[in-house]
Scaffold this active site. Sequence first.
Site, short mmCIF file in Angstrom:
data_model
loop_
_atom_site.label_atom_id
_atom_site.label_comp_id
_atom_site.label_asym_id
_atom_site.label_seq_id
_atom_site.Cartn_x
_atom_site.Cartn_y
_atom_site.Cartn_z
N GLY A 121 4.99 -36.43 31.42
CA GLY A 121 5.27 -36.30 30.00
C GLY A 121 4.92 -34.96 29.41
O GLY A 121 4.09 -34.23 29.96
N LEU B 47 2.05 -42.17 20.51
CA LEU B 47 0.94 -41.72 19.66
C LEU B 47 -0.42 -42.00 20.30
O LEU B 47 -1.44 -41.55 19.79
CB LEU B 47 1.03 -42.37 18.28
CG LEU B 47 2.22 -41.91 17.43
CD1 LEU B 47 2.27 -42.67 16.10
CD2 LEU B 47 2.18 -40.41 17.17
N ASP C 109 10.46 -38.28 22.91
CA ASP C 109 9.58 -38.76 23.99
C ASP C 109 8.29 -37.94 24.02
O ASP C 109 7.76 -37.64 25.10
CB ASP C 109 10.29 -38.75 25.36
CG ASP C 109 9.57 -39.60 26.40
OD1 ASP C 109 8.55 -40.25 26.05
OD2 ASP C 109 10.01 -39.61 27.56
#
Length: 431
Positions: A325, A60, A306
């Site tokens: 990511g 987050l 993820d």
Amino acid sequence: MTDKTLIKGARILGGEAADLLLVDGVIAEIGSGLSAAGAVEVDADGLVALPGFVDLHTHLRQPGREDAETILTGSQAAAVGGFTAVLAMANTNPVTDTAEAAERVFDLGRTAGLVDVQPVGAVTKGLEGHELAELGLMARSRAKVRVFSDDGKCVHDARVMRRALEYVKAFGGVVSQHAQDPTLAPYGSACCHEGELSGQLGLPGWPGVAEEVIVARDVMLARHTGSRVHVAHVSTAGSVEVVRWAKAQGIDVTCEVTPHHLILTTDELVGYDPTYKVNPPLRPAEDVQALRAALAEGVIDAVATDHAPHARHDKEHAFVDAAFGMLGLEQALSVVTTTMVETGLLAWAGVARVLSVNPARIAGLDGHGRELAVGAPANLTLVDPSAKVTVDRDASVSLSRNNPWHGRELTGAVHATYLRGNATVMEGKLV
Ligand SMILES: [Zn+2]
């Protein structure tokens, strides 16, 4: 005033259609032809009702990188994705390695109020891998931390991992391991599955064995300590083999797979698009097939996103320099529907198991992942099983745009999400 919602004609876990009456945050009644004075009625004809999804692995970014995501915007993305609880990884700045830091994340999640944000505690101070963080204080804090992870980094020192497993056993905790032996796959540089393609592309290789040796070591440490280990984002057929063996021995191990490792392969890297740079890296098609089969079989317990938002100035670089990511929360259900349901590998009860029941159990979240039954908390998701969705990254509610599904057509969409009876999402949009 009581708060009532009457969901009409939803197929519970994809089976028979029924009406669900939600009153004051709880499922009050399930049956056919229900009516309730003063209830908000929702037509769920053709929709599938599942327990609200639980994500074991969400980044987050708050505190520290609020330019990429905040607890509020990440909670919004989670709700849109059908989630009612997310586990917020500890690799923030500062790191979640104290009770105070965990309570801050927990409180910001409650203030956002869209999903239950459950902080993950770091295993080691500062994620440095040397000294255990305040595991007991985090467990006893208001945040009641049960999952510990240095995710982004591996707890590489076997002695530290052993101590962490011994410590969390006392309060029913679990260590979620980012399995990457940094001597075989160095942090930061290793960025492409090691194989013919990494050689052709000239990208530093990240061999599957760098994951597998840590998984093998950790299941033996779990056996030795009698404690519980969870393997984050398994990405290779070899890791699946080790976990299958360990489970057969009765070792207390669980694991997760990401949506992207269920569909994307090393083929995506040919254009050097940094959107596809992720850790662990995308693997060859044989691994993808093995991961799907293991998820269907139950060797892999859960799908975890993820979700890794990144600001443009961190992601839009040459492949070797870009951040690792990709986004995951908003499209997780669509990827699972496309890869697992459409292929006949999982029925909807299986989707409930891998997106809700098992992750809630692994994380120790009693209010989530429950059977849709009278008296259970009204945490649920209504899914349109046949919707065709063409993903548009600009339609995302995440602050970031590193969306690997952009432009793809996927099947299945989240129609509505309820957190303790309150609609957070209706018709696919935030309420
Ligand atoms: Zn990781």
